[in-house]
Motif scaffolding. Structure first.
Motif, PDB file in Angstrom:
ATOM      1  N   GLU A  96       0.745  -1.377   0.055  1.00 21.01           N
ATOM      2  CA  GLU A  96      -0.457   0.107  -0.483  1.00 21.01           C
ATOM      3  C   GLU A  96       0.432   1.122   0.126  1.00 21.01           C
ATOM      4  OE1 GLU A  96      -2.907   0.097   3.198  1.00 21.01           O
ATOM      5  OE2 GLU A  96      -3.529   1.789   2.517  1.00 21.01           O
ATOM      6  N   ASN A  97       1.848   1.465   0.856  1.00 24.50           N
ATOM      7  CA  ASN A  97       2.574   2.116   0.881  1.00 24.50           C
ATOM      8  C   ASN A  97       4.455   2.556   0.794  1.00 24.50           C
ATOM      9  OD1 ASN A  97       1.208   4.838   1.624  1.00 24.50           O
ATOM     10  ND2 ASN A  97       0.330   3.303   3.116  1.00 24.50           N
ATOM     11  N   LYS A 100       6.804   3.397  -2.133  1.00 22.50           N
ATOM     12  CA  LYS A 100       7.345   4.635  -2.035  1.00 22.50           C
ATOM     13  C   LYS A 100       8.408   5.703  -1.672  1.00 22.50           C
ATOM     14  CE  LYS A 100       2.239   5.082  -2.198  1.00 22.50           C
ATOM     15  NZ  LYS A 100       0.863   5.189  -1.500  1.00 22.50           N
ATOM     16  N   GLN A 102       7.990   7.838   0.502  1.00 24.14           N
ATOM     17  CA  GLN A 102       8.297   8.229   1.661  1.00 24.14           C
ATOM     18  C   GLN A 102       9.228   7.156   2.140  1.00 24.14           C
ATOM     19  OE1 GLN A 102       3.930   8.421   3.256  1.00 24.14           O
ATOM     20  NE2 GLN A 102       5.317   8.745   5.203  1.00 24.14           N
ATOM     21  N   PHE A 103       8.712   5.744   2.248  1.00 20.25           N
ATOM     22  CA  PHE A 103       9.143   5.064   2.183  1.00 20.25           C
ATOM     23  C   PHE A 103      10.925   4.249   2.169  1.00 20.25           C
ATOM     24  CE2 PHE A 103       6.049   4.185   5.581  1.00 20.25           C
ATOM     25  CZ  PHE A 103       4.846   4.353   5.110  1.00 20.25           C
ATOM     26  N   HIS A 133       4.235  -0.273  -6.541  1.00 23.73           N
ATOM     27  CA  HIS A 133       3.455   0.827  -6.498  1.00 23.73           C
ATOM     28  C   HIS A 133       4.059   2.047  -5.118  1.00 23.73           C
ATOM     29  CE1 HIS A 133      -0.154   3.045  -6.436  1.00 23.73           C
ATOM     30  NE2 HIS A 133      -0.400   3.763  -4.788  1.00 23.73           N
ATOM     31  N   TRP A 137       4.932   9.757  -8.181  1.00 23.96           N
ATOM     32  CA  TRP A 137       4.409   9.905  -8.011  1.00 23.96           C
ATOM     33  C   TRP A 137       4.360  11.429  -7.444  1.00 23.96           C
ATOM     34  CZ3 TRP A 137       0.337   8.587  -3.039  1.00 23.96           C
ATOM     35  CH2 TRP A 137      -0.922   8.645  -3.640  1.00 23.96           C
ATOM     36  N   GLN A 139       2.416  12.554  -4.576  1.00 23.19           N
ATOM     37  CA  GLN A 139       2.363  12.592  -3.233  1.00 23.19           C
ATOM     38  C   GLN A 139       3.803  11.799  -2.635  1.00 23.19           C
ATOM     39  OE1 GLN A 139      -1.294  11.727  -1.931  1.00 23.19           O
ATOM     40  NE2 GLN A 139      -2.585  12.633  -3.360  1.00 23.19           N
ATOM     41  N   GLN A 140       3.220  12.453  -1.175  1.00 23.67           N
ATOM     42  CA  GLN A 140       4.148  10.859  -0.317  1.00 23.67           C
ATOM     43  C   GLN A 140       6.447  10.616  -0.750  1.00 23.67           C
ATOM     44  OE1 GLN A 140       1.516   7.329  -0.001  1.00 23.67           O
ATOM     45  NE2 GLN A 140       2.151   7.061   1.634  1.00 23.67           N
ATOM     46  N   ASN A 180       2.237   7.666 -11.530  1.00 19.50           N
ATOM     47  CA  ASN A 180       0.766   7.517 -11.096  1.00 19.50           C
ATOM     48  C   ASN A 180       0.403   8.636 -10.586  1.00 19.50           C
ATOM     49  OD1 ASN A 180      -1.130   5.909  -9.311  1.00 19.50           O
ATOM     50  ND2 ASN A 180      -0.532   7.637  -7.374  1.00 19.50           N
ATOM     51  N   GLU A 181      -1.017   8.506 -11.640  1.00 14.36           N
ATOM     52  CA  GLU A 181      -2.155  10.263 -11.561  1.00 14.36           C
ATOM     53  C   GLU A 181      -1.194  11.600 -11.938  1.00 14.36           C
ATOM     54  OE1 GLU A 181      -3.287  10.123  -7.434  1.00 14.36           O
ATOM     55  OE2 GLU A 181      -3.807   8.202  -7.534  1.00 14.36           O
ATOM     56  N   GLN A 264      -7.486   3.028 -11.382  1.00 18.97           N
ATOM     57  CA  GLN A 264      -7.408   2.762  -9.897  1.00 18.97           C
ATOM     58  C   GLN A 264      -8.663   2.494  -9.427  1.00 18.97           C
ATOM     59  OE1 GLN A 264      -5.727   5.823  -7.514  1.00 18.97           O
ATOM     60  NE2 GLN A 264      -4.083   6.447  -8.997  1.00 18.97           N
ATOM     61  N   HIS A 266     -11.209   3.138  -7.691  1.00 17.98           N
ATOM     62  CA  HIS A 266     -12.193   4.344  -6.055  1.00 17.98           C
ATOM     63  C   HIS A 266     -13.812   4.552  -5.952  1.00 17.98           C
ATOM     64  CE1 HIS A 266      -7.997   3.016  -3.873  1.00 17.98           C
ATOM     65  NE2 HIS A 266      -7.444   3.891  -4.929  1.00 17.98           N
ATOM     66  N   GLU A 296      -6.986  -0.057  -7.602  1.00 20.96           N
ATOM     67  CA  GLU A 296      -7.359   0.101  -6.636  1.00 20.96           C
ATOM     68  C   GLU A 296      -8.787  -0.019  -6.250  1.00 20.96           C
ATOM     69  OE1 GLU A 296      -5.200   3.528  -5.715  1.00 20.96           O
ATOM     70  OE2 GLU A 296      -2.719   3.527  -6.763  1.00 20.96           O
ATOM     71  N   TRP A 338      -7.980  -2.389  -3.026  1.00 19.48           N
ATOM     72  CA  TRP A 338      -7.176  -1.212  -2.362  1.00 19.48           C
ATOM     73  C   TRP A 338      -7.452  -1.307  -0.840  1.00 19.48           C
ATOM     74  CZ3 TRP A 338      -2.610   0.195  -4.108  1.00 19.48           C
ATOM     75  CH2 TRP A 338      -1.855   0.842  -3.487  1.00 19.48           C
ATOM     76  N   TRP A 346      -7.945   2.712   3.691  1.00 22.70           N
ATOM     77  CA  TRP A 346      -7.611   4.008   4.096  1.00 22.70           C
ATOM     78  C   TRP A 346      -8.315   4.966   4.245  1.00 22.70           C
ATOM     79  CZ3 TRP A 346      -7.722   7.862  -0.464  1.00 22.70           C
ATOM     80  CH2 TRP A 346      -9.197   7.115  -1.282  1.00 22.70           C
TER      81      TRP A 346
HETATM   82  O1  G3I Z   1       4.235   6.853   7.912  1.00 17.83           O
HETATM   83  C1  G3I Z   1       3.977   7.767   8.561  1.00 17.83           C
HETATM   84  C2  G3I Z   1       4.007   7.442  10.127  1.00 17.83           C
HETATM   85  O2  G3I Z   1       6.002   7.212  10.401  1.00 17.83           O
HETATM   86  C3  G3I Z   1       3.396   8.733  11.095  1.00 17.83           C
HETATM   87  O3  G3I Z   1       3.848   9.092  11.699  1.00 17.83           O
HETATM   88  C4  G3I Z   1       2.449   9.031   9.958  1.00 17.83           C
HETATM   89  C5  G3I Z   1       0.992  10.326  10.892  1.00 17.83           C
HETATM   90  O4  G3I Z   1       1.207  11.627   9.964  1.00 17.83           O
HETATM   91  O5  G3I Z   1       1.835   9.131   8.473  1.00 17.83           O
HETATM   92  C6  G3I Z   1       2.856   7.950   8.753  1.00 17.83           C
HETATM   93  O6  G3I Z   1       2.390   8.122   6.866  1.00 17.83           O
HETATM   94  C7  G3I Z   1       1.291   7.883   6.185  1.00 17.83           C
HETATM   95  C8  G3I Z   1       0.922   6.656   5.280  1.00 17.83           C
HETATM   96  O7  G3I Z   1      -0.419   6.508   4.651  1.00 17.83           O
HETATM   97  C9  G3I Z   1       1.548   5.792   5.720  1.00 17.83           C
HETATM   98  O8  G3I Z   1       0.778   5.034   6.487  1.00 17.83           O
HETATM   99  C10 G3I Z   1       0.273   9.064   6.095  1.00 17.83           C
HETATM  100  O9  G3I Z   1       0.395   9.806   6.838  1.00 17.83           O
HETATM  101  C11 G3I Z   1      -0.739   8.507   5.117  1.00 17.83           C
HETATM  102  O10 G3I Z   1      -1.448  10.117   4.507  1.00 17.83           O
HETATM  103  C12 G3I Z   1      -0.680   8.082   3.695  1.00 17.83           C
HETATM  104  O11 G3I Z   1      -1.408   7.543   3.717  1.00 17.83           O
HETATM  105  C13 G3I Z   1      -1.984   6.963   2.660  1.00 17.83           C
HETATM  106  C14 G3I Z   1      -2.388   7.992   1.008  1.00 17.83           C
HETATM  107  O12 G3I Z   1      -2.107   7.475  -0.938  1.00 17.83           O
HETATM  108  C15 G3I Z   1      -1.404   9.092   0.646  1.00 17.83           C
HETATM  109  O13 G3I Z   1      -2.041   9.161  -0.415  1.00 17.83           O
HETATM  110  C16 G3I Z   1      -2.655   5.389   1.949  1.00 17.83           C
HETATM  111  O14 G3I Z   1      -2.580   5.079   3.589  1.00 17.83           O
HETATM  112  C17 G3I Z   1      -2.634   4.673   1.318  1.00 17.83           C
HETATM  113  O15 G3I Z   1      -3.637   3.752   0.509  1.00 17.83           O
HETATM  114  C18 G3I Z   1      -2.603   6.065  -0.192  1.00 17.83           C
HETATM  115  O16 G3I Z   1      -2.651   5.208  -0.820  1.00 17.83           O
HETATM  116  C19 G3I Z   1      -3.275   5.703  -2.371  1.00 17.83           C
HETATM  117  C20 G3I Z   1      -2.625   5.111  -3.289  1.00 17.83           C
HETATM  118  O17 G3I Z   1      -1.130   4.873  -3.507  1.00 17.83           O
HETATM  119  C21 G3I Z   1      -2.648   5.954  -5.643  1.00 17.83           C
HETATM  120  N1  G3I Z   1      -3.930   5.912  -5.720  1.00 17.83           N
HETATM  121  C22 G3I Z   1      -4.547   6.944  -4.405  1.00 17.83           C
HETATM  122  C23 G3I Z   1      -4.638   6.403  -2.339  1.00 17.83           C
HETATM  123  C24 G3I Z   1      -5.152   6.756  -2.199  1.00 17.83           C
HETATM  124  O18 G3I Z   1      -5.441   7.813  -1.388  1.00 17.83           O
END
Ligand code: G3I
Length: 387
Positions: A96-97, A100, A102-103, A133, A137, A139-140, A180-181, A264, A266, A296, A338, A346
């Motif tokens: 899921e993340n 990306k 971010q990680f 995935h 992108w 985001q993230q 992505n997007e 996707q 959704h 998704e 998803w 999510w």
């Molecule tokens: O890992 C950090 C953590 O260290 C921190 O304490 C916490 C609080 O802010 O955030 C954590 O990161 C979160 C991350 O998911 C991992 O859990 C982010 O805040 C949170 O915003 C992020 O959300 C993800 C989202 O994409 C970001 O836009 C969702 O889990 C994920 O399901 C969602 O997936 C996206 C696809 O990648 C692309 N298509 C849309 C879909 C839904 O938005």
């Protein structure tokens, strides 16, 4: 009415769409365009019966399709009920993340593959395909990105990221969501492109560059362009379908190593579907020689009634109606939801319900028991034409 679908399928679809779930046929000139409102209450009599006990991955495979889900590494490692359900139901797994920026990129000079590697080996150990995935992108992106990356070094960072990550997983990946997007017509830019950091730093060619670098690093992976908001009968979604099709045509005309479109999906539980427009879009994408993946899938139930029995029927109806249209296109090869259980979605955070009741978007409930959504997906696979 539907390009490339078989005559009996067309007839079935037309009867189904104008008969079931309160479809409203709107006469458009001489063409009747049934618009599908799956959430209408008269689907309360709808039959969601399923034959046999086969899991979703087996029903999909029987038609040459793949079914799977996205999941977070942490919950997969800690929730044994989730793990058992993923292993039982899924033939493909998407982090899921965990893959990306971010990680994977905690610092400019550091790659962290620990979470992704854990998931790749979990998929391998359970004979599941693994879908990456996402490599590019808006985001993230990690915190350091905006401080460090600029016009002069952006191409280096993009090429280095894609090369390093796809080489690391080369041979393990069924497919990669490379970009992505990238499309957002509302941003008002040329070709409907999204105003993303990548577009600002590199211009429109960042998209083609991403696929060429990924193909060089992992020639075996199916390279996917992944996009949201392509599904419903709204002017915004229609504009996006048009812009995405033009992007795909441009990329293919330049020989870009792009193999599939990810829609996707959704879905809005209260939304409507125009089967003709959706089906023709899929057919146009397929005519470019591209495969199509539902990447998704879930249903946002924020605007549906509180009663979970009524809500479940509406959500299941949307799943079955949408998949019956999409799976009629033989270029569609995979369906991923998803998430798998309402316990981990999510949508709990992003689209909570005003009545405070838990959202119910996925095939299994919070106790990992199948819901009518599970039946709807099973029925869609059972009724889908064989690939
Ligand atoms: O890992 C950090 C953590 O260290 C921190 O304490 C916490 C609080 O802010 O955030 C954590 O990161 C979160 C991350 O998911 C991992 O859990 C982010 O805040 C949170 O915003 C992020 O959300 C993800 C989202 O994409 C970001 O836009 C969702 O889990 C994920 O399901 C969602 O997936 C996206 C696809 O990648 C692309 N298509 C849309 C879909 C839904 O938005």
């Amino acid at each position: 009415m539907f390009k490339n679908s078989s005559p009996n399928r067309r007839r079935f679809l037309y009867i189904a769409l104008s008969g079931l779930a309160g479809a409203t046929a709107i006469a458009v000139g001489k063409n009747i365009d049934p618009i599908y409102y799956s959430h209408t209450l008269d689907n309360s009599k709808r039959d969601f019966r399923v034959t046999g006990q086969d899991p979703l991955k087996k029903r999909a495979a029987a038609k040459g399709l793949i079914y799977g889900a996205a999941c977070g590494q942490g919950i997969l490692a800690s929730d044994k009920n989730l793990k058992a359900s993923i292993v039982r139901e899924c033939g493909v797994l998407t982090p899921e993340n965990e893959l990306k920026w971010q990680f994977v990129r905690p610092r400019p000079d550091v790659f962290d593959f620990s979470r992704g590697d854990w998931m790749a080996s979990f998929a391998r150990a359970h004979n599941m395909l693994f879908q990456g995935h996402t490599l590019v992108w808006h985001q993230q992106l990690p915190e350091w990105f905006k401080e460090v990356v600029n016009r002069q070094n952006a191409e280096k960072f993009l090429v280095e990221h894609i090369t390093t990550v796809t080489k690391h997983y080369a041979g393990q990946m069924h497919a990669w969501d490379v970009v992505n997007e990238a499309i957002k017509p509302k941003d008002g830019l040329k070709a409907g492109l999204r105003q993303s950091p990548w577009l600002k730093l590199l211009g429109p060619d960042y998209i083609e560059l991403a696929y060429r670098v990924a193909a060089q690093a992992d020639p075996k992976a199916m390279l996917v362009y992944n996009e949201n908001d392509l599904e419903h009968n709204t002017p915004e979604h229609e504009a996006k379908r048009t812009a995405v099709l033009k992007l795909l045509e441009r990329l293919k005309s330049r020989g870009t190593p792009l193999h599939a479109l990810g829609i996707q999906s959704h879905l809005l539980g209260h939304g409507s579907l125009n089967p003709r427009k959706l089906r023709n879009f899929l057919s146009d994408v397929a005519s470019l020689g591209l495969k199509i993946l539902v990447t998704e899938l879930d249903v946002i139930d924020q605007k549906l009634p509180s009663d979970s029995m009524v809500r479940d029927r509406m959500i299941a109806a949307m799943y079955e109606d949408y998949l019956s249209i999409v799976l009629d296109e033989r270029a569609v090869i995979a369906v991923l939801t998803w998430g798998l259980s309402d316990k981990h979605t999510w949508l709990s955070m992003v689209t909570p319900r005003s009545d405070g009741s838990p959202v119910r978007p996925l095939p299994l409930d919070s106790n990992f028991k199948p819901k009518l959504v599970w039946n709807a997906i099973a029925r869609a696979f059972d009724q889908a034409p064989k690939r």
